[in-house]
Write a protein that holds these residues in place. Structure first.
Motif, PDB file in Angstrom:
ATOM      1  N   GLN A  71      55.221  62.590 -68.211  1.00 28.98           N
ATOM      2  CA  GLN A  71      56.004  61.386 -68.505  1.00 28.98           C
ATOM      3  C   GLN A  71      57.368  61.435 -67.827  1.00 28.98           C
ATOM      4  N   ASN A  72      57.839  62.649 -67.568  1.00 32.48           N
ATOM      5  CA  ASN A  72      59.158  62.832 -66.942  1.00 32.48           C
ATOM      6  C   ASN A  72      59.020  63.497 -65.571  1.00 32.48           C
ATOM      7  N   GLU A  73      57.954  63.156 -64.877  1.00 29.76           N
ATOM      8  CA  GLU A  73      57.664  63.756 -63.581  1.00 29.76           C
ATOM      9  C   GLU A  73      58.848  63.631 -62.619  1.00 29.76           C
ATOM     10  N   GLY A  74      59.170  64.747 -61.969  1.00 25.00           N
ATOM     11  CA  GLY A  74      60.279  64.766 -61.029  1.00 25.00           C
ATOM     12  C   GLY A  74      61.616  65.103 -61.654  1.00 25.00           C
ATOM     13  N   ILE A  91      62.036  70.892 -73.282  1.00 26.06           N
ATOM     14  CA  ILE A  91      62.001  70.666 -71.838  1.00 26.06           C
ATOM     15  C   ILE A  91      63.406  70.782 -71.274  1.00 26.06           C
ATOM     16  N   ASN A  92      63.532  71.663 -70.291  1.00 19.73           N
ATOM     17  CA  ASN A  92      64.796  71.798 -69.565  1.00 19.73           C
ATOM     18  C   ASN A  92      64.722  70.892 -68.343  1.00 19.73           C
ATOM     19  N   TYR A  93      65.620  69.905 -68.303  1.00 18.19           N
ATOM     20  CA  TYR A  93      65.602  68.908 -67.233  1.00 18.19           C
ATOM     21  C   TYR A  93      66.539  69.297 -66.091  1.00 18.19           C
ATOM     22  N   LYS A  94      66.317  68.677 -64.959  1.00 14.20           N
ATOM     23  CA  LYS A  94      67.119  68.960 -63.768  1.00 14.20           C
ATOM     24  C   LYS A  94      68.572  68.528 -63.926  1.00 14.20           C
ATOM     25  N   VAL A 252      48.112  82.590 -74.869  1.00 19.42           N
ATOM     26  CA  VAL A 252      48.574  81.227 -75.094  1.00 19.42           C
ATOM     27  C   VAL A 252      49.703  80.921 -74.111  1.00 19.42           C
ATOM     28  N   LEU A 253      49.736  79.689 -73.637  1.00 23.27           N
ATOM     29  CA  LEU A 253      50.755  79.275 -72.674  1.00 23.27           C
ATOM     30  C   LEU A 253      52.104  79.171 -73.360  1.00 23.27           C
ATOM     31  N   ARG A 254      53.121  79.825 -72.785  1.00 17.36           N
ATOM     32  CA  ARG A 254      54.458  79.786 -73.385  1.00 17.36           C
ATOM     33  C   ARG A 254      55.476  79.049 -72.528  1.00 17.36           C
ATOM     34  N   ALA A 255      55.222  78.899 -71.209  1.00 13.75           N
ATOM     35  CA  ALA A 255      56.193  78.190 -70.375  1.00 13.75           C
ATOM     36  C   ALA A 255      55.564  77.746 -69.057  1.00 13.75           C
ATOM     37  N   ILE A 256      56.033  76.597 -68.556  1.00 13.77           N
ATOM     38  CA  ILE A 256      55.632  76.088 -67.249  1.00 13.77           C
ATOM     39  C   ILE A 256      56.899  75.914 -66.415  1.00 13.77           C
ATOM     40  N   TYR A 257      56.981  76.598 -65.300  1.00 12.73           N
ATOM     41  CA  TYR A 257      58.129  76.502 -64.402  1.00 12.73           C
ATOM     42  C   TYR A 257      57.740  75.623 -63.211  1.00 12.73           C
ATOM     43  N   TYR A 258      58.513  74.587 -62.981  1.00 14.51           N
ATOM     44  CA  TYR A 258      58.210  73.635 -61.922  1.00 14.51           C
ATOM     45  C   TYR A 258      58.877  74.039 -60.601  1.00 14.51           C
ATOM     46  N   PRO A 259      58.296  73.639 -59.459  1.00 12.37           N
ATOM     47  CA  PRO A 259      58.872  73.994 -58.149  1.00 12.37           C
ATOM     48  C   PRO A 259      60.295  73.450 -58.000  1.00 12.37           C
ATOM     49  N   LYS A 260      61.147  74.245 -57.350  1.00  8.00           N
ATOM     50  CA  LYS A 260      62.529  73.815 -57.123  1.00  8.00           C
ATOM     51  C   LYS A 260      62.670  72.995 -55.850  1.00  8.00           C
ATOM     52  N   ASP A 261      61.680  73.147 -54.945  1.00  9.47           N
ATOM     53  CA  ASP A 261      61.701  72.375 -53.695  1.00  9.47           C
ATOM     54  C   ASP A 261      60.274  72.160 -53.226  1.00  9.47           C
ATOM     55  N   SER A 262      60.121  71.579 -52.053  1.00  8.36           N
ATOM     56  CA  SER A 262      58.791  71.228 -51.544  1.00  8.36           C
ATOM     57  C   SER A 262      57.923  72.450 -51.231  1.00  8.36           C
ATOM     58  N   ASN A 289      50.274  76.847 -55.940  1.00  6.93           N
ATOM     59  CA  ASN A 289      51.088  76.096 -55.001  1.00  6.93           C
ATOM     60  C   ASN A 289      50.933  74.601 -55.305  1.00  6.93           C
ATOM     61  N   GLN A 290      51.651  73.771 -54.599  1.00  5.73           N
ATOM     62  CA  GLN A 290      51.662  72.355 -54.935  1.00  5.73           C
ATOM     63  C   GLN A 290      50.384  71.635 -54.518  1.00  5.73           C
ATOM     64  N   GLN A 291      49.494  72.341 -53.820  1.00  5.65           N
ATOM     65  CA  GLN A 291      48.182  71.786 -53.507  1.00  5.65           C
ATOM     66  C   GLN A 291      47.149  72.214 -54.553  1.00  5.65           C
TER      67      GLN A 291
END
Length: 360
Positions: A71-74, A91-94, A252-262, A289-291
């Motif tokens: 819902q908060n993609e990006g 959720i830790n936002y940018k 059990v899943l405890r955290a998801i870290y999103y890519p910082k760049d492409s 990876n992002q693919q």
């Protein structure tokens, strides 16, 4: 022999007055942080607690986490699922904000509080003194000097003095002459907490020199080739949604870290138990990876022994590996370096004054 004894005394003295100050600071901040889960939970029940959490299914938590992130993609840096004292999703936002949500209803619960931020700052001070780049090396090096030189020289002098009368070395006289009181206090606290302090200091050094520790611990790795599980053998390609919503029943899943760049990757971190328990710490980590291609996979189940051992340094350092009694021991032990620093300085000051009187 007398010359060696004098050198050891000098090492103990000057390390005590230098590393002892840092060890006292680390000990005090560490003692307070031991009770971080209970304190933050008490002060932030609306953000961290959920009624009938045990009745919420794991699949529901995963669905909520993925939905909120999508819902908060990006805008998302990290998604934290229920773990330790936290039963909610955060959720830790940018933009720097951290917001909390109900793991079932997905209702917004509030923003990170001052008390939660306080313990985050406390941990940073404990690990780095708040000094960028070099702070962790000051803390880590001081911890190792404290472990291998300050405590061992102290034990050497204690042994030299009391090897023929050990009971005297373990006994505290509460009403000695004033000039002997601080010496007795220093002696007793030093010997009773020698082993706990050595363990805490040694495990504390790991957080600075983790690569060196793991390299040294590799001597415990078997000669046999490590067999990875099927998930690691197959270079799977799947969506982030599939990765988040899958569960193997072990972790059990405890955290998801999103890519910082492409060029960045998604990191999914797992834990055996969501909440604090005694025993070994078992973790799992996956990178995509992002693919959607599985880049790396590590797990306690098939990691080499050096990684398995290294994973236990945190629960040992904070005492959680043996439950509440371990945490109490770490809490008390964290106060001891300050006691040793003060009493050691008093002993040194008293001795210096006596020598001046003799000279004069």
């Amino acid at each position: 022999m007398q010359q060696i004894h004098k050198i050891i005394w000098k090492i103990h003295l000057w390390l005590g007055l230098s590393c002892g100050i840092i060890a006292s600071f680390s000990g005090l901040t560490g003692s307070l942080y031991v009770w971080q889960p209970e304190i933050t939970s008490l002060l932030n029940s609306k953000l961290l607690k959920v009624e009938d959490f045990s009745k919420i299914k794991e699949k529901t938590i995963l669905n909520s986490a993925y939905f909120l992130a999508a819902q908060n993609e990006g805008k998302v840096n990290i998604v934290f699922l229920p773990y330790r004292e936290q039963q909610t999703i955060s959720i830790n936002y940018k933009n720097g904000k951290t917001l909390y949500y109900h793991p079932k209803t997905r209702v917004f619960l509030g923003e990170k509080s001052v008390s939660i931020q306080f313990f985050e700052i406390l941990l940073k001070l404990h690990r780095t003194l708040g000094i960028p780049t070099i702070g962790k090396y000051i803390i880590g090096t001081s911890a190792l000097l404290f472990c291998f030189f300050l405590l061992t020289t102290g034990f050497y002098m204690w042994w030299k003095a009391y090897k023929n009368n050990l009971s005297k070395g373990f006994t505290m006289k509460w009403k000695p002459k004033k000039k002997r009181f601080h010496f007795n206090l220093h002696k007793v606290f030093g010997i009773y907490f020698l082993l706990p302090l050595m363990i805490i200091a040694f495990t504390g050094g790991y957080f600075t020199y983790h690569k060196t520790y793991k390299s040294a611990l590799s001597i415990f790795n078997g000669s046999d080739k490590i067999i990875l599980d099927n998930e690691a053998k197959q270079a799977k390609i799947f969506s982030l949604e599939e990765a988040v919503l899958q569960t193997d029943g072990k972790y059990v899943l405890r955290a998801i870290y999103y890519p910082k760049d492409s060029l960045g990757v998604y990191k999914l971190r797992y834990i055996k138990d969501r909440f604090i328990k005694s025993g070994l710490r078992r973790t799992k980590e996956m990178e995509l990876n992002q693919q959607g291609k599985l880049r790396t996979l590590s797990s306690f189940d098939f990691d080499p022994n050096n990684n398995r051992i290294a994973a236990q340094f945190y629960p040992i350092h904070i005492g959680e590996i043996v439950g509440i009694l371990g945490r109490v021991l770490v809490f008390i032990s964290g106060l001891v370096p300050l006691v040793l620093l003060i009493t050691g300085f008093k002993v040194y000051s008293s001795k210096t004054k006596r020598l001046k009187k003799i000279v004069n």
